[in-house]
Design a protein around this motif. Structure first.
Motif, PDB file in Angstrom:
ATOM      1  N   UNK A 286       0.828  -1.200   0.000  1.00  0.00           N
ATOM      2  CA  UNK A 286       0.000   0.000   0.000  1.00  0.00           C
ATOM      3  C   UNK A 286       0.866   1.255   0.000  1.00  0.00           C
ATOM      4  N   UNK A 287       1.882   1.268   0.821  1.00  0.00           N
ATOM      5  CA  UNK A 287       2.789   2.414   0.881  1.00  0.00           C
ATOM      6  C   UNK A 287       3.516   2.606  -0.447  1.00  0.00           C
ATOM      7  N   UNK A 288       3.968   1.520  -1.048  1.00  0.00           N
ATOM      8  CA  UNK A 288       4.666   1.606  -2.331  1.00  0.00           C
ATOM      9  C   UNK A 288       3.747   2.124  -3.429  1.00  0.00           C
ATOM     10  N   UNK A 289       2.492   1.682  -3.428  1.00  0.00           N
ATOM     11  CA  UNK A 289       1.541   2.136  -4.442  1.00  0.00           C
ATOM     12  C   UNK A 289       1.287   3.633  -4.330  1.00  0.00           C
ATOM     13  N   UNK A 290       1.029   4.105  -3.122  1.00  0.00           N
ATOM     14  CA  UNK A 290       0.768   5.531  -2.918  1.00  0.00           C
ATOM     15  C   UNK A 290       2.002   6.358  -3.277  1.00  0.00           C
ATOM     16  N   UNK A 291       3.168   5.895  -2.855  1.00  0.00           N
ATOM     17  CA  UNK A 291       4.401   6.615  -3.170  1.00  0.00           C
ATOM     18  C   UNK A 291       4.639   6.672  -4.676  1.00  0.00           C
ATOM     19  N   UNK A 292       4.362   5.580  -5.369  1.00  0.00           N
ATOM     20  CA  UNK A 292       4.527   5.551  -6.823  1.00  0.00           C
ATOM     21  C   UNK A 292       3.565   6.517  -7.507  1.00  0.00           C
TER      22      UNK A 292
ATOM     23  N   UNK B 122       9.325   3.542 -10.288  1.00  0.00           N
ATOM     24  CA  UNK B 122       9.626   2.179  -9.843  1.00  0.00           C
ATOM     25  C   UNK B 122      10.611   2.176  -8.686  1.00  0.00           C
ATOM     26  N   UNK B 123      11.617   3.020  -8.765  1.00  0.00           N
ATOM     27  CA  UNK B 123      12.613   3.099  -7.697  1.00  0.00           C
ATOM     28  C   UNK B 123      12.001   3.612  -6.395  1.00  0.00           C
ATOM     29  N   UNK B 124      11.193   4.662  -6.475  1.00  0.00           N
ATOM     30  CA  UNK B 124      10.595   5.205  -5.251  1.00  0.00           C
ATOM     31  C   UNK B 124       9.608   4.215  -4.638  1.00  0.00           C
ATOM     32  N   UNK B 125       8.861   3.501  -5.478  1.00  0.00           N
ATOM     33  CA  UNK B 125       7.949   2.476  -4.961  1.00  0.00           C
ATOM     34  C   UNK B 125       8.691   1.337  -4.283  1.00  0.00           C
ATOM     35  N   UNK B 126       9.797   0.908  -4.876  1.00  0.00           N
ATOM     36  CA  UNK B 126      10.586  -0.174  -4.293  1.00  0.00           C
ATOM     37  C   UNK B 126      11.221   0.213  -2.969  1.00  0.00           C
ATOM     38  N   UNK B 127      11.734   1.420  -2.910  1.00  0.00           N
ATOM     39  CA  UNK B 127      12.337   1.899  -1.661  1.00  0.00           C
ATOM     40  C   UNK B 127      11.268   2.039  -0.578  1.00  0.00           C
TER      41      UNK B 127
END
Length: 56
Positions: free
Chosen positions: A10-16, A30-35
């Motif tokens: 959920x956090x990765x999706x929102x950040x992406x 992709x990088x920001x979602x992965x981090x």
């Protein structure tokens, strides 16, 4: 473990989404979602282990 994966996803999706809205770059998104996933997953998993008192 499932709670940690779901919260990380959920956090990765929102950040992406936020990253894509600021600058539409697939690599940066992709990088920001992965981090974000890795950081949130680690944080939640550590908190669960601390609260349950589990060492494994």
């Amino acid at each position: 473990m499932i709670i940690a994966v779901l919260s990380g996803s959920l956090t990765a999706t929102v950040t992406s989404w936020i990253s894509w809205a600021i600058e539409p770059s697939f690599g940066q998104t992709l990088l920001s979602g992965g981090v974000a996933f890795g950081g949130c997953f680690t944080l939640v998993l550590t908190a669960i282990r601390f609260l349950t008192g589990s060492d494994t």
